[in-house]
Enzyme design. Structure first.
Site, PDB file in Angstrom:
ATOM      1  N   LEU A 121      31.078 -40.945 -29.182  1.00 48.40           N
ATOM      2  CA  LEU A 121      30.449 -39.841 -28.886  1.00 48.40           C
ATOM      3  C   LEU A 121      31.336 -38.479 -28.429  1.00 48.40           C
ATOM      4  O   LEU A 121      30.816 -37.686 -28.809  1.00 48.40           O
ATOM      5  CB  LEU A 121      29.996 -40.479 -26.976  1.00 48.40           C
ATOM      6  CG  LEU A 121      29.592 -39.672 -26.307  1.00 48.40           C
ATOM      7  CD1 LEU A 121      28.095 -39.350 -26.626  1.00 48.40           C
ATOM      8  CD2 LEU A 121      29.589 -40.646 -24.893  1.00 48.40           C
ATOM      9  N   ARG A 128      32.949 -36.896 -29.982  1.00 48.19           N
ATOM     10  CA  ARG A 128      33.152 -36.256 -32.026  1.00 48.19           C
ATOM     11  C   ARG A 128      32.141 -34.825 -31.585  1.00 48.19           C
ATOM     12  O   ARG A 128      32.032 -33.847 -32.035  1.00 48.19           O
ATOM     13  CB  ARG A 128      32.264 -36.941 -33.099  1.00 48.19           C
ATOM     14  CG  ARG A 128      33.443 -38.071 -33.540  1.00 48.19           C
ATOM     15  CD  ARG A 128      33.127 -38.518 -35.015  1.00 48.19           C
ATOM     16  NE  ARG A 128      32.634 -37.579 -35.806  1.00 48.19           N
ATOM     17  CZ  ARG A 128      31.689 -38.514 -36.910  1.00 48.19           C
ATOM     18  NH1 ARG A 128      31.026 -39.301 -36.637  1.00 48.19           N
ATOM     19  NH2 ARG A 128      32.399 -37.745 -37.498  1.00 48.19           N
ATOM     20  N   ARG A 177      31.726 -32.430 -29.326  1.00 46.78           N
ATOM     21  CA  ARG A 177      32.771 -31.732 -28.870  1.00 46.78           C
ATOM     22  C   ARG A 177      32.447 -29.998 -27.995  1.00 46.78           C
ATOM     23  O   ARG A 177      33.123 -30.506 -27.377  1.00 46.78           O
ATOM     24  CB  ARG A 177      33.978 -31.099 -30.111  1.00 46.78           C
ATOM     25  CG  ARG A 177      34.725 -31.831 -31.126  1.00 46.78           C
ATOM     26  CD  ARG A 177      35.117 -31.193 -31.967  1.00 46.78           C
ATOM     27  NE  ARG A 177      34.822 -30.819 -33.136  1.00 46.78           N
ATOM     28  CZ  ARG A 177      34.216 -30.833 -34.341  1.00 46.78           C
ATOM     29  NH1 ARG A 177      34.385 -32.094 -34.572  1.00 46.78           N
ATOM     30  NH2 ARG A 177      33.778 -30.022 -34.939  1.00 46.78           N
ATOM     31  N   ASN A 183      25.821 -28.907 -22.554  1.00 47.52           N
ATOM     32  CA  ASN A 183      24.586 -28.156 -21.798  1.00 47.52           C
ATOM     33  C   ASN A 183      23.618 -28.144 -22.971  1.00 47.52           C
ATOM     34  O   ASN A 183      23.844 -29.082 -24.048  1.00 47.52           O
ATOM     35  CB  ASN A 183      25.063 -26.484 -22.497  1.00 47.52           C
ATOM     36  CG  ASN A 183      25.664 -26.205 -23.797  1.00 47.52           C
ATOM     37  OD1 ASN A 183      25.020 -26.129 -24.557  1.00 47.52           O
ATOM     38  ND2 ASN A 183      26.965 -25.782 -23.868  1.00 47.52           N
ATOM     39  N   ARG A 195      21.617 -37.843 -33.142  1.00 53.38           N
ATOM     40  CA  ARG A 195      21.925 -39.495 -32.859  1.00 53.38           C
ATOM     41  C   ARG A 195      20.348 -40.317 -32.386  1.00 53.38           C
ATOM     42  O   ARG A 195      20.321 -41.370 -32.232  1.00 53.38           O
ATOM     43  CB  ARG A 195      23.086 -40.052 -31.268  1.00 53.38           C
ATOM     44  CG  ARG A 195      24.348 -39.043 -32.108  1.00 53.38           C
ATOM     45  CD  ARG A 195      24.965 -39.798 -32.911  1.00 53.38           C
ATOM     46  NE  ARG A 195      25.963 -39.170 -33.175  1.00 53.38           N
ATOM     47  CZ  ARG A 195      27.231 -39.117 -33.955  1.00 53.38           C
ATOM     48  NH1 ARG A 195      26.590 -40.469 -34.619  1.00 53.38           N
ATOM     49  NH2 ARG A 195      28.168 -39.143 -33.568  1.00 53.38           N
TER      50      ARG A 195
END
Length: 232
Positions: free
Chosen positions: A78, A80, A82, A159, A170
């Site tokens: 998760l 990753r 960023r 955001n 994902r």
């Protein structure tokens, strides 16, 4: 079991996107942005921004999730993503004397593998407790023996532009099962709060009509295209 709660989000998220879009394409000032924006106009502008890929307008909206019942394996994946903010339960300050574990279905479905997994977790728990209770090793060092399977909790804020990217990767059938389940639950919460904004969010076969997995494609895009042909 994964638990996802939408803790907070930008009020009237779709109207915020529409106001940002209106500023880009008209001469009105900030005080006039929301004036004369009917609900239908808001929906029209949101759909237009998403279709055009005018992604700066959707960055003004954010969603905050409380996530529980996930493994450290999942949170390693998760974070990753960023362009987001994370606050995770600390194994340094929260002692793990009775930690829960997340067991993959491929292990739980095989009785012998399941028994070995459970025994290993019990052995790790015993060593952790021994280190902290008998040897006086601080939790911040004893945690080095804890497994990736240990359950954890995390608060995450994205955001919408970052969320769309997260869902495209994902929610894909090629994503690992645990983070895919998380993404699907998060998307369901987003659709409740902003149904127009997220109506086509998901893997790229859904959101863009393309698949980037090449020879590893799950075939979902073919099914989507076939269904569209039947509707025509």
């Amino acid at each position: 079991m994964i638990k996802v709660k939408l803790l907070d989000y930008t009020p009237e998220p779709e109207r915020v996107v529409a106001m940002a879009a209106r500023l880009c394409y008209s001469a009105v000032g900030a005080e006039e942005l929301s004036e004369r924006l009917s609900e239908e106009k808001v929906k029209e502008m949101v759909r237009k921004m998403v279709a055009l890929g005018h992604a700066s307008t959707i960055e003004h909206v954010s969603f905050t999730f409380g996530i529980e019942g996930v493994s450290r394996v999942l949170t390693h994946q998760l974070v990753r993503h960023r362009i987001a903010s994370y606050s995770q339960q600390s194994q340094r300050y929260v002692k793990e004397h009775d930690f829960e574990t997340i067991m993959p279905p491929t292990i739980s479905s095989r009785p012998e593998a399941k028994a070995k997994f459970e025994q290993l977790m019990a052995d790790i728990q015993a060593r952790y407790n021994e280190f902290t209770d008998e040897f006086g090793i601080p939790a911040e060092d004893a945690r080095y023996v804890l497994p990736n399977a240990a359950e954890t909790k995390i608060v995450a804020t994205f955001n919408v532009r970052s969320l769309m990217n997260f869902f495209s990767l994902r929610c894909c059938n090629r994503a690992q099962w645990e983070i895919r389940q998380l993404a699907e639950k998060m998307l369901a919460e987003c659709k409740k709060a902003a149904p127009v904004l997220f109506e086509n969010a998901g893997p790229t076969c859904v959101s863009e009509g393309i698949c980037r997995e090449g020879a590893m494609s799950c075939g979902r895009l073919d099914a989507i295209l076939a269904a569209k042909q039947k509707q025509q």
